[in-house]
Design an enzyme around this catalytic site. Structure first.
Site, PDB file in Angstrom:
ATOM      1  N   CYS A 143       2.140  -7.745   5.751  1.00  0.00           N
ATOM      2  CA  CYS A 143       2.004  -6.579   6.636  1.00  0.00           C
ATOM      3  C   CYS A 143       0.831  -6.753   7.591  1.00  0.00           C
ATOM      4  O   CYS A 143      -0.326  -6.760   7.182  1.00  0.00           O
ATOM      5  CB  CYS A 143       1.802  -5.323   5.799  1.00  0.00           C
ATOM      6  SG  CYS A 143       1.432  -3.866   6.783  1.00  0.00           S
ATOM      7  N   SER A 148     -12.015   3.476  12.183  1.00  0.00           N
ATOM      8  CA  SER A 148     -10.965   2.470  12.312  1.00  0.00           C
ATOM      9  C   SER A 148     -11.098   1.620  13.581  1.00  0.00           C
ATOM     10  O   SER A 148     -10.581   0.517  13.634  1.00  0.00           O
ATOM     11  CB  SER A 148      -9.597   3.147  12.274  1.00  0.00           C
ATOM     12  OG  SER A 148      -9.515   4.129  13.287  1.00  0.00           O
ATOM     13  N   GLY A 186       3.773  -0.032  -2.284  1.00  0.00           N
ATOM     14  CA  GLY A 186       4.858  -0.553  -1.457  1.00  0.00           C
ATOM     15  C   GLY A 186       6.010   0.417  -1.429  1.00  0.00           C
ATOM     16  O   GLY A 186       5.853   1.595  -1.739  1.00  0.00           O
ATOM     17  N   CYS A 190       6.983  -2.820  12.890  1.00  0.00           N
ATOM     18  CA  CYS A 190       6.630  -1.538  13.531  1.00  0.00           C
ATOM     19  C   CYS A 190       6.436  -1.702  15.034  1.00  0.00           C
ATOM     20  O   CYS A 190       6.547  -0.743  15.790  1.00  0.00           O
ATOM     21  CB  CYS A 190       5.403  -0.921  12.858  1.00  0.00           C
ATOM     22  SG  CYS A 190       3.964  -1.999  12.748  1.00  0.00           S
ATOM     23  N   ASP A 245      -9.577   2.313  19.963  1.00  0.00           N
ATOM     24  CA  ASP A 245      -9.078   2.693  18.634  1.00  0.00           C
ATOM     25  C   ASP A 245      -8.086   1.641  18.163  1.00  0.00           C
ATOM     26  O   ASP A 245      -7.568   0.854  18.951  1.00  0.00           O
ATOM     27  CB  ASP A 245      -8.425   4.082  18.674  1.00  0.00           C
ATOM     28  CG  ASP A 245      -8.436   4.745  17.296  1.00  0.00           C
ATOM     29  OD1 ASP A 245      -8.833   4.100  16.302  1.00  0.00           O
ATOM     30  OD2 ASP A 245      -8.049   5.924  17.218  1.00  0.00           O
ATOM     31  N   ASP A 246      -7.827   1.648  16.853  1.00  0.00           N
ATOM     32  CA  ASP A 246      -6.959   0.611  16.297  1.00  0.00           C
ATOM     33  C   ASP A 246      -5.496   0.866  16.611  1.00  0.00           C
ATOM     34  O   ASP A 246      -4.712  -0.072  16.728  1.00  0.00           O
ATOM     35  CB  ASP A 246      -7.135   0.540  14.775  1.00  0.00           C
ATOM     36  CG  ASP A 246      -6.616   1.789  14.115  1.00  0.00           C
ATOM     37  OD1 ASP A 246      -7.294   2.833  14.209  1.00  0.00           O
ATOM     38  OD2 ASP A 246      -5.510   1.757  13.556  1.00  0.00           O
ATOM     39  N   CYS A 264       8.335   1.987   9.462  1.00  0.00           N
ATOM     40  CA  CYS A 264       8.067   0.974   8.439  1.00  0.00           C
ATOM     41  C   CYS A 264       8.850   1.334   7.193  1.00  0.00           C
ATOM     42  O   CYS A 264       8.751   2.457   6.708  1.00  0.00           O
ATOM     43  CB  CYS A 264       6.572   0.927   8.112  1.00  0.00           C
ATOM     44  SG  CYS A 264       6.215  -0.239   6.782  1.00  0.00           S
ATOM     45  N   CYS A 295       4.884  -9.573   8.981  1.00  0.00           N
ATOM     46  CA  CYS A 295       5.893  -8.606   9.425  1.00  0.00           C
ATOM     47  C   CYS A 295       5.302  -7.829  10.590  1.00  0.00           C
ATOM     48  O   CYS A 295       4.222  -7.250  10.474  1.00  0.00           O
ATOM     49  CB  CYS A 295       6.250  -7.641   8.295  1.00  0.00           C
ATOM     50  SG  CYS A 295       7.364  -6.314   8.837  1.00  0.00           S
ATOM     51  N   TYR A 304      -5.291  -1.783  10.658  1.00  0.00           N
ATOM     52  CA  TYR A 304      -5.832  -0.465  10.315  1.00  0.00           C
ATOM     53  C   TYR A 304      -6.164  -0.260   8.846  1.00  0.00           C
ATOM     54  O   TYR A 304      -7.207   0.299   8.519  1.00  0.00           O
ATOM     55  CB  TYR A 304      -4.826   0.630  10.722  1.00  0.00           C
ATOM     56  CG  TYR A 304      -5.115   1.973  10.098  1.00  0.00           C
ATOM     57  CD1 TYR A 304      -6.124   2.802  10.607  1.00  0.00           C
ATOM     58  CD2 TYR A 304      -4.412   2.412   8.973  1.00  0.00           C
ATOM     59  CE1 TYR A 304      -6.409   4.021  10.009  1.00  0.00           C
ATOM     60  CE2 TYR A 304      -4.696   3.634   8.376  1.00  0.00           C
ATOM     61  CZ  TYR A 304      -5.695   4.437   8.901  1.00  0.00           C
ATOM     62  OH  TYR A 304      -5.983   5.630   8.312  1.00  0.00           O
TER      63      TYR A 304
END
Ligand code: 5GP
Ligand code: MG
Length: 470
Positions: A250, A297, A115, A449, A359-360, A396, A446, A256
């Site tokens: 998160c 991913s 974190g 981002c 893609d992610d 982030c 959250c 991802y």
């Protein structure tokens, strides 16, 4: 939020694993960390105890580079903690590798952190002003200094007091020679789960690591909870008032970061990603001949996209899994026209085809651009890019390694501008509502981002090198 907060900020993703009450704990921790290697590849460490003292080994690199002797016989004991660390350039120093081991007045302690603490700088200055000497430039070390403060008699009370001073995101594993403690911040930003293994206990950032050592998942460590395990058994306490509003789990762990076989925040990651892909196809349909993931991913989202759209899925990219960090020289990685060694193309799959590439996420946009150019060279007729989360526009502060907003392509550019930059025939992102729709408790995540709205205000200015003196 002021612009200076968008300056280069601390970045760390990490993986944590711990064992209590199982002989040969070090080998189990090694195995558990191996299942968490995707959470960090730059450093690894394990600390153990057989009751008399704390032993530790750590170093830079992948787990199997740090632990060349297996089982790790230099680390005896039935309890221990381990860490795999990711950091970006600048603070990748040997002394920053965790667990951090310190000798306090009552013996050795070790801790490992996942974190990012948002008040570490202020607290560090306070301690330094009264003479404390820091060994590392990590935000994590401050916890050790507060714990060492001999104000409270019992160890648990000292840890609770110390945790209550921290702001930001954390999952911590803490050990003494007799006990292991596991805790999460009050918003629950980062995951940490509890498992049982025989008579013993296991803690892991992700449940995939519990599965890998044969442990059974018991429950998550709760936000604001401190779990202590020692020879007397397992105990739980809280170190703060529960948050009044929603939690800050998160969402990017699901998008991802976590492994698809993990259950994170009560939900399987594989299933989430399939849902995201299906929703993406509903929101942004396109006429095409095949859907292909950017492995690994994008795999599940591409499958979901194919299921919902009816467009067949195929594998046009081949990922080379053997590219070590030392193989790609920095100059080579920067060359825009360099062959993408990590991702090759099966020309027969894409030639003359209209392809949907799933893609992610897009972060800087640079690798995405290179892949699309390679697809065109291989003869793809149309390339439609689909991304299974909204544009990442904001930094982030809570532990995910996004670059500063200057490098986040979506921070300064519209979707059509990004489409032009990556040279796709079309580009579309999943909406925030579509993303949240994949979760049973969407309010407890959250989405800072994407939305710029964080569950808690960030008051301290951040820089990756904040805690570096040289
Ligand atoms: P871009 O096209 O923005 O240069 O790169 C996007 C790719 O980076 C995606 O395939 C995504 O899976 C990957 N990615 C997203 N977040 C992270 C991260 O935090 N670290 C790493 N190493 N890759 C990431
Ligand atoms: Mg990727």
């Amino acid at each position: 939020m002021k612009e200076h907060l968008f300056a280069d900020h601390p970045r760390e993703h990490c993986g944590l694993f711990s064992v209590f009450g199982v002989p040969g704990a070090a080998q189990l921790i090694y195995t558990g960390l191996f299942a968490l290697q995707h959470r960090g590849q730059e450093g690894a460490g394990i600390a153990t105890s057989a009751g008399a003292k704390v032993h530790s080994t750590k170093g830079e690199g992948l787990l199997n580079e740090v632990f060349t002797v297996r089982p790790p016989t230099a680390l005896p004991g039935h309890l221990g903690i381990g860490h795999v660390r990711y950091s970006t350039t600048g603070s990748s120093r040997p002394q920053n590798v965790q667990p951090i081991v310190c000798e306090c007045s009552d013996g050795l302690w070790a801790l490992a952190h996942n974190g990012n603490l948002t008040n570490a700088k202020r607290l560090r200055h306070i301690y330094q002003d009264s003479g404390a000497i820091f060994q590392t430039s990590t935000d994590s070390e401050i916890l050790m200094h507060i714990i060492a403060d001999p104000q409270y008699r019992t160890r648990t009370r000292r840890v609770e007091r110390a945790l209550s001073e921290l702001e930001g995101a954390f999952a911590f594993l803490i050990m003494t020679k007799h006990s292991v403690m596991a805790t999460r911040d009050r918003f629950g930003f980062r995951p940490l789960s509890i498992g049982r293994l025989g008579q013993g206990y296991v803690f892991a950032s992700e449940t995939c690591a519990l599965d890998q050592v044969g442990a059974t998942f018991e429950r998550d460590v709760l936000p604001g909870e401190l779990v202590v395990v020692d020879e007397k058994g397992i105990r739980s306490s809280t170190f703060c008032e529960p948050v009044a509003g929603p939690l800050g789990q998160c969402i990017f762990e699901h998008v991802y970061f976590a492994r698809p076989d993990s259950i994170v925040f009560g939900q399987n990651v594989h299933e989430t990603r399939i849902k995201l892909g299906r929703q993406l196809a509903r929101e942004h349909p396109v006429a095409a001949d095949l859907v292909m993931p950017v492995p690994d991913s994008g795999n599940e989202a591409a499958l979901g996209f194919s299921q919902a759209s009816g467009i067949p899925m195929d594998y046009g990219f081949i990922r080379n899994h053997y590219i070590g960090r030392t193989f790609i020289m920095p100059e080579m990685a920067q060359r825009q026209d360099s062959i993408d060694l990590k991702l090759a193309i099966v020309p027969g799959v894409v030639r003359d085809q209209r392809v949907v590439v799933v893609d992610d996420s897009i972060v800087r946009g640079s690798t995405c651009k290179r892949r699309i150019a390679a697809l065109r060279r291989a003869g793809a007729k149309e390339v439609h890019m689909r991304v299974s989360c909204p544009p990442v526009r904001h930094p982030c502060f809570f532990g995910i390694d996004f670059p500063s907003s200057g490098e986040l392509i979506a921070a300064g550019h519209s979707v059509p501008e990004i489409r032009d930059y990556i040279q796709a025939d079309s580009l579309a992102y999943l909406s925030l509502e579509g993303l949240l729709g994949a979760f049973e408790q969407p309010g407890d995540f959250c989405t800072g981002c994407y939305s710029g709205k964080y569950p808690v205000a960030v008051t301290e200015e951040h820089s990756k090198q904040d805690l570096e003196k040289t």
